[in-house]
Write an enzyme that holds these catalytic residues in place. Structure first.
Site, PDB file in Angstrom:
ATOM      1  CG  HIS A   1      -8.072  -7.475   0.162  1.00 42.14           C
ATOM      2  ND1 HIS A   1      -6.881  -8.002   0.585  1.00 42.14           N
ATOM      3  CD2 HIS A   1      -8.140  -6.245   0.742  1.00 42.14           C
ATOM      4  CE1 HIS A   1      -6.267  -7.149   1.377  1.00 42.14           C
ATOM      5  NE2 HIS A   1      -7.000  -6.067   1.496  1.00 42.14           N
TER       6      HIS A   1
ATOM      7  CE1 TYR B   1      -4.388  -1.206   0.603  1.00 42.84           C
ATOM      8  CE2 TYR B   1      -3.183  -2.916   1.759  1.00 42.84           C
ATOM      9  CZ  TYR B   1      -4.340  -2.464   1.169  1.00 42.84           C
ATOM     10  OH  TYR B   1      -5.461  -3.265   1.149  1.00 42.84           O
TER      11      TYR B   1
ATOM     12  NE  ARG C   1      -6.984  -9.989   4.896  1.00 41.31           N
ATOM     13  CZ  ARG C   1      -7.933  -9.184   4.443  1.00 41.31           C
ATOM     14  NH1 ARG C   1      -7.801  -7.874   4.434  1.00 41.31           N
ATOM     15  NH2 ARG C   1      -9.064  -9.673   3.976  1.00 41.31           N
TER      16      ARG C   1
ATOM     17  CE1 TYR D   1      -2.457  -6.522   3.927  1.00 35.77           C
ATOM     18  CE2 TYR D   1      -3.163  -6.260   1.644  1.00 35.77           C
ATOM     19  CZ  TYR D   1      -3.398  -6.106   2.999  1.00 35.77           C
ATOM     20  OH  TYR D   1      -4.569  -5.543   3.426  1.00 35.77           O
TER      21      TYR D   1
ATOM     22  CG  HIS E   1      -9.937  -2.436   1.457  1.00 37.57           C
ATOM     23  ND1 HIS E   1     -10.231  -2.939   2.702  1.00 37.57           N
ATOM     24  CD2 HIS E   1      -8.641  -2.742   1.229  1.00 37.57           C
ATOM     25  CE1 HIS E   1      -9.150  -3.518   3.208  1.00 37.57           C
ATOM     26  NE2 HIS E   1      -8.158  -3.412   2.338  1.00 37.57           N
TER      27      HIS E   1
HETATM   28 FE   LIG Z   1      -6.219  -4.396   2.587  1.00 37.63          FE
END
Ligand SMILES: [Fe+3]
Lengths: 205, 246
Positions: free
Chosen positions: B164, B112, B161, B151, B166
């Site tokens: 995905h 991110y 995770r 990640y 959001h």
């Molecule tokens: Fe996330």
């Protein structure tokens, strides 16, 4: 056998996670140049009618720490008690007031702040007037489904004692969790406690 | 604009057994962030039945194109090019036009763009990670992006995770407000993920998994995934008591 009820199921919620600010307040999180401004960052303009107020607060976890990765949205009526929404059938709300605000909790101290106006009173379903209030919605990492609550005003003692929602709170000492504290002229503090002695009353609405 | 009258009914009661409960100790952050007292139940008032609207005028040309909306002119984000599209419906199966959808995601490497993000995967200087769109009169939406990478995250000793995106969704009333995550068909990390597993019902999870949609894939350009979203439905106001003094 009967006919089937063909309703769909609501999409299940998932936590907003630690990086909700990237998506919902990108400018505040340092991602500039994609949107001109973060949505919900300006609720009023020079022509907005009503008393200007400021609301500050924090979202506090069960260990007493302020959330720094949370996000708060508010929704409220204008100074005359009308919502700036197509669902508002009682009249036309102030076009210079959005009624909706969004603020990322500060990355250092967790503080959120809204510059808005004091809302007018809105009727409950049976026609009784509710006390002036602001709807809050809180999301963050660790919150699996967004939390709804309301903020009421400390100087509205009489209206608050008649408010249909506040009257429904069985444990009367918890009413205070929904009433902001005066914090100087036209300025309020509203801290939201996720757990513990002072857990805020959250709503299933 | 449509001629459809604005909806003014209260929303169907939320099925809270379908959503994840607040306290889910295998997802550790929820332990201190979960309210423990019963919620105060209330049939929606005007304060929740109404909600803000967002016109298409707020949208910039590249808002729904995460491949290009942060990239230098002439460049593009690195990763598998995909289109994500679908419809926003309510529980009665009706289209929800004018719904604002905001998305955010990691880049193709699972990183991110955030100052508190510590994963060692590289940043992509051409990828910001946010986008938005508004549903049309049929409730349809679409955006273009790169497929995010999975990640690792600090929860259990080795939790990852699944890939995905959001999603944040605004319908027509503030009590429809929803945040969720979309997963990708075939990802073996989905059923191992403690966040996915906060959802008690397997069927509810399956509805968060977008299938590969070859019909809408653009040959030699981008694969498509289809993700429909359902918001709370609304009662008819036909036989409701009218407010006095209104
Ligand atoms: Fe996330």
């Amino acid at each position: 056998m009967t006919q089937d009820l063909t309703y769909l199921k609501e999409t299940a919620s998932q936590t907003a996670g630690p990086y909700v600010h990237i998506g919902l307040t990108p400018n505040a999180s340092g991602i500039t140049g994609v949107y001109p401004a973060d949505l919900g960052s300006a609720m009023v303009n020079d022509r907005t009618r009503g008393t200007r107020i400021t609301i500050r607060g924090r979202v506090v976890d069960g260990g007493g720490a302020s959330l720094r990765d949370g996000l708060v949205e508010i929704w409220q009526a204008d100074a005359n008690g009308l919502y700036n929404s197509p669902g508002e059938q009682r009249g036309r709300a102030d076009p210079d007031f959005t009624g909706w605000g969004r603020c990322a909790c500060d990355g250092d101290d967790g503080e959120f702040v809204f510059h808005t106006i004091k809302p007018g009173r809105v009727p409950f379903k049976d026609g009784r007037l509710m006390a002036p209030h602001i709807t809050f919605w809180i999301v963050a990492r660790g919150i699996n489904l967004g939390l709804h609550t309301r903020m009421y005003f400390p100087e509205e003692a009489q209206a608050n004692t008649e408010d249909p929602l506040l009257l429904r709170i069985e444990h009367r000492d918890r009413v205070a969790t929904l009433i902001a504290q005066a914090d100087g002229n036209d300025s309020y503090r509203f801290d939201i406690h996720l757990q513990g002695e002072r857990e805020t009353v959250f709503l299933d609405i | 604009m449509t001629d459809r009258k604005p909806d003014t009914g209260a929303f169907f009661t939320r099925d809270r057994t379908w959503h994840p409960p607040a306290y889910t100790p295998d997802y550790k952050t929820s332990v201190l962030r979960s309210p423990r007292r019963a919620l105060l139940a209330l049939d929606g008032t005007l304060s929740e039945i109404t909600g803000p609207v967002f016109g298409h005028a707020i949208l910039g040309e590249l808002d729904n194109d995460l491949i290009h909306n942060f990239a230098r002119p002439g460049e593009s984000a690195i990763g598998e090019r995909i289109i994500v599209h679908g419809r926003v419906l309510d529980e009665s199966g009706r289209a929800v036009p004018g719904a604002l959808i905001e998305v955010w995601q990691a880049n193709a490497g699972g990183r991110y763009r955030h100052k508190k993000e510590g994963y060692l995967a590289a940043l992509d200087s051409n990828f910001g990670g946010c986008g938005r769109c508004i549903t049309d009169e049929n409730g349809s939406y679409r955006f273009r992006t790169v497929k995010p990478g999975p990640y690792p995250w600090p929860n259990g000793p080795n939790d990852w995770r699944p890939a995905h995106i959001h999603f944040s969704v605004f319908g027509h009333g503030f009590s429809q407000r929803l945040i969720t995550q979309m997963y990708f068909e075939g990802d073996p990390l989905i059923w191992r993920c403690p966040i996915v597993r906060t959802i008690p019902d397997r069927r509810a999870v399956e509805l968060l998994i977008a299938p590969l949609d070859m019909a809408n894939t653009i040959p030699m350009d981008a694969r498509a995934y289809k993700f429909d979203i359902v918001l709370r439905g609304r009662r008819s106001t036909l036989f409701e008591n009218r407010l006095d003094g209104n």
